[in-house]
Design a protein around this motif. Structure first.
Motif, PDB file in Angstrom:
ATOM      1  N   TYR A 408       0.841  -1.209   0.000  1.00 56.49           N
ATOM      2  CA  TYR A 408       0.000   0.000   0.000  1.00 56.49           C
ATOM      3  C   TYR A 408       0.872   1.253   0.000  1.00 56.49           C
ATOM      4  O   TYR A 408       2.042   1.232   0.385  1.00 56.49           O
ATOM      5  N   GLU A 409       0.262   2.337  -0.457  1.00 57.57           N
ATOM      6  CA  GLU A 409       0.926   3.631  -0.485  1.00 57.57           C
ATOM      7  C   GLU A 409       0.707   4.351   0.855  1.00 57.57           C
ATOM      8  O   GLU A 409      -0.186   3.981   1.627  1.00 57.57           O
ATOM      9  N   PRO A 410       1.508   5.389   1.148  1.00 58.52           N
ATOM     10  CA  PRO A 410       1.329   6.134   2.395  1.00 58.52           C
ATOM     11  C   PRO A 410      -0.099   6.665   2.528  1.00 58.52           C
ATOM     12  O   PRO A 410      -0.672   7.185   1.570  1.00 58.52           O
ATOM     13  N   GLY A 411      -0.679   6.498   3.713  1.00 59.71           N
ATOM     14  CA  GLY A 411      -2.009   7.028   3.984  1.00 59.71           C
ATOM     15  C   GLY A 411      -3.132   6.322   3.271  1.00 59.71           C
ATOM     16  O   GLY A 411      -4.243   6.846   3.178  1.00 59.71           O
ATOM     17  N   ALA A 412      -2.874   5.096   2.784  1.00 59.60           N
ATOM     18  CA  ALA A 412      -3.906   4.377   2.028  1.00 59.60           C
ATOM     19  C   ALA A 412      -5.107   4.036   2.896  1.00 59.60           C
ATOM     20  O   ALA A 412      -6.232   3.937   2.411  1.00 59.60           O
ATOM     21  N   PHE A 413      -4.875   3.844   4.190  1.00 62.30           N
ATOM     22  CA  PHE A 413      -5.979   3.537   5.113  1.00 62.30           C
ATOM     23  C   PHE A 413      -5.525   3.861   6.522  1.00 62.30           C
ATOM     24  O   PHE A 413      -4.341   4.076   6.785  1.00 62.30           O
ATOM     25  N   THR A 414      -6.467   3.891   7.439  1.00 63.43           N
ATOM     26  CA  THR A 414      -6.153   4.188   8.829  1.00 63.43           C
ATOM     27  C   THR A 414      -5.221   3.118   9.386  1.00 63.43           C
ATOM     28  O   THR A 414      -5.493   1.921   9.269  1.00 63.43           O
ATOM     29  N   GLY A 415      -4.120   3.546   9.981  1.00 67.44           N
ATOM     30  CA  GLY A 415      -3.165   2.602  10.558  1.00 67.44           C
ATOM     31  C   GLY A 415      -2.055   2.215   9.604  1.00 67.44           C
ATOM     32  O   GLY A 415      -1.148   1.467   9.971  1.00 67.44           O
TER      33      GLY A 415
END
Length: 662
Positions: A408-415
């Motif tokens: 995943y990329e930075p900030g893709a989801f919470t956590g």
């Protein structure tokens, strides 16, 4: 160099301890010399690990090494999380300084004495990787019983020296594992990390030394392996090295102003605040062209804050060293034991397909050895020096499987991690991806996986840029995937993508004499593991094993043999007495059925009831096994001796057995 053979080495270790001759042809020279040196020092090979109480003093003495090494260790540890390894930094005298690894592994190894202040020098505990590396001043691996101390015989270790810029040996970087095997790639990883630590030591000492001239500073920057960018107090790019331009894909032929503007643009994603300048080894993502790349960033404020040096290390290079996790192939086709037609056919097909890039589907019940086949195929392929990444599709929760496999990329989801994360597919690129229990793959995710395999590219969660993939796919299933597809539980198009070359691995209960063959192999391995001379088993032991259905297949057989060995540690020969009760009952029940069938075939007109036939058959079988001994037979049957005598006198079938034994 002698090939590593755990059983042979364990035998030679016992010979050494007993004062018997040691076969120098079967032990590596460095190990044998160190063994003899350890024995001459009078080291107790059974004593627990030494421990120095003043850990704080040791950490203070090696503060520079710890401050530089720890961030690198933590970065690598995050990459190899869950792989069964522990990474240690050890000082120049052999004292443990700091460690990182899986919490469970750390707890276990700390319980065994591997804590700050633990003395692992040759003079303290004899032959071991860290001590030998300090002594020989070169990278060293020590496996299992090659360790002098018996308490370390379950360990595998790889150690590499760390030097200061003045060529002073300042410490050791060590990777330790219990069950997880190690190979040349593991040693290569320790060497690479040690080199990175040495480079950082050189840079740190340069930054903290007296001021140097501009020409000297430029020269130093060009020779550093990291990308280095110097900023003035206004945050403008002042200097940079060629490595920085290369890492950020900036053409060296462009004008100086263009280069500085592009560097500034690349660094704009970083918060080069005073707070960051006090931190070390943070991972950040920087936009490079149409892609985002992950870097380990280290910022130093120098000249009383007048200038900042920003160092960039490509995490892609560090990830390529994660072969410790992704290249853990321990098996080849020579490790697959079996003479039955089914296993021979499976080996022939696997050997045939191994050199190609064809997708392979291994079909077989749980415990039949599907991963063993997968590793053997990888080891025999042209990708053998590249990653082997195994994924248990049934062990990853459905809600995180996409981020685990695609990253995943930075900030893709919470956590999500601040710098994002590479997925398993990205890590496996160039090598082999092994999808175990592929039938458990969520149906909703299968279409995304199919697209990645078909297009040979993927997009991280939250990303937009295609990442190319170069994968060889090996899958394993314990069910019929075509039937799963018919039931709507598996995509038919994905099946045909991963099943170019299906291979059926037969269950253990269809392998006949292989059960005895495998049991003997496991006995031999366990004899070495428990430092015993060869453990044997009587014929009844093997007959009992062959009578059992083995729902857990080879895995269950191996566990059963190990249980028997542990229970019978004080015995040289195993009998059915060391087997689980359920297995013994199954064996006895089978023998009774056969005896009863034989009796009925010989006496088809016998007017005795089936219950009486079964009783007489049981008594006759026990008397025969006990060679007519009334006391032992009565005890096994759970009846009084007088009752047994009465039954013998009233049954010709039983009486004939007694007479034949007298």
């Amino acid at each position: 160099m002698p090939q590593y053979d755990k059983e042979t080495i364990a035998l030679q270790w016992r010979n050494l301890q007993a004062g018997k001759p040691v076969d120098s042809q079967s032990i590596r020279t460095d190990i044998l010399v160190s063994w003899k040196h350890s024995k001459n020092l009078g080291i107790d090979a059974h004593k627990g690990l030494h421990h120095k109480g003043d850990g704080d003093a040791l950490l203070k003495r090696s503060a520079e090494l710890v401050s530089v090494a720890q961030p690198f260790m933590e970065v690598i540890n995050e990459i190899i999380a869950g792989s069964g390894f522990r990474i240690d930094c050890i000082d120049h005298e052999g004292f443990f300084l700091c460690s990182c690894g899986d919490p469970t592994l750390l707890k276990e190894s700390e319980y065994n004495g591997f804590v700050t202040g633990c003395d692992v020098s040759i003079e303290a505990i004899g032959t071991n990787a860290a001590g030998l590396s300090l002594s020989l001043k070169k990278p060293v691996q020590v496996f299992g019983p090659e360790h002098y101390n018996i308490n370390l015989h379950n360990l595998n270790c790889s150690a590499t020296p760390i030097y200061t810029p003045d060529s002073e040996l300042v410490g050791i970087l060590n990777i330790l594992s219990y069950d997880t095997p190690q190979n040349r790639q593991t040693l290569g990883l320790t060497t690479s990390i040690a080199k990175a630590i040495e480079n950082q030591l050189a840079l740190t000492r340069t930054v903290t030394s007296l001021k140097v001239s501009n020409s000297e500073l430029n020269t130093i920057m060009e020779y550093l392996p990291q990308g280095v960018i110097a900023l003035n107090k206004l945050g403008e790019v002042d200097r940079y090295n060629k490595k920085a331009l290369e890492m950020l894909s900036i053409p060296q032929k462009s004008g100086i102003d263009q280069r500085k503007n592009q560097l500034k643009k690349n660094l704009s994603a970083l918060d080069l605040s005073r707070e960051l300048r006090r931190q070390k080894e943070k991972e950040h993502t920087i936009a490079v062209g149409s892609r985002k790349k992950s870097f380990v960033v280290n910022a130093h404020s120098i000249e009383n804050g007048e200038r900042t040096l920003v160092m960039l290390e490509d995490t892609g290079r560090i990830m390529s060293l994660s072969a410790v996790q992704s290249n853990r192939t321990s098996y080849t086709f020579n490790d697959i034991t079996g003479r039955c037609a089914g296993i021979i056919k499976a080996k022939e097909l696997a050997t045939m397909v191994a050199p190609t890039d064809s997708s392979v589907l291994l079909v077989g019940e749980s415990g039949t050895g599907k991963e063993l086949f997968a590793q053997a195929i990888h080891a025999s392929s042209c990708r053998s020096n590249n990653p082997f990444v195994a994924i248990n599709c049934g062990a990853i929760p459905a809600d995180i499987i996409e981020s685990e496999l695609f990253g995943y990329e930075p900030g893709a989801f919470t956590g999500a991690r601040e710098a994002g994360k590479a997925g398993r597919l990205e890590t496996a690129s160039g090598g082999t991806l092994f999808l175990d229990e592929v039938e458990a793959m969520p149906l909703s995710f299968q279409v995304k996986l199919l697209r990645a395999f078909s297009s040979k590219s993927m997009v991280r969660v939250g990303g937009v840029n295609e990442i190319p993939l170069d994968l060889r796919i090996i899958s394993a299933s314990k069910v019929d995937l075509i039937e799963e597809a018919n039931q709507g539980r598996f995509r038919e198009d994905l099946y045909y993508r991963i099943a170019t070359f299906p291979i059926l691995i037969p269950p253990l209960n269809k392998r006949g004499g292989d059960i005895r063959l495998l049991a003997k192999q496991f006995l031999k391995q366990l004899s070495a593991e428990y430092l015993r001379s060869d453990i044997y088993a009587d014929n009844d032991f093997f007959e009992a094993l062959q009578s059992y259905p083995w729902r857990g297949n080879v895995r269950e057989l191996r566990n059963t043999i190990e249980r028997a060995v542990v229970i019978g540690l004080d015995q040289q020969q195993l009998t059915p007495a060391q087997l689980p009760q359920s297995l013994k009952e199954y064996w006895i029940s089978g023998k009774l059925r056969q005896h009863a069938k034989t009796t009925l075939n010989h006496h088809p007109t016998d007017k005795k009831s089936l219950l009486k036939i079964a009783e007489d058959t049981t008594i006759a079988m026990v008397l025969e096994e006990e060679k007519g001994n009334i006391s032992r037979s009565a005890k096994r049957l759970g009846i009084a001796r007088s009752t047994l005598y009465q039954k013998i006198e009233t049954s010709d079938q039983i009486l004939s057995v007694v007479k034949s034994d007298t």
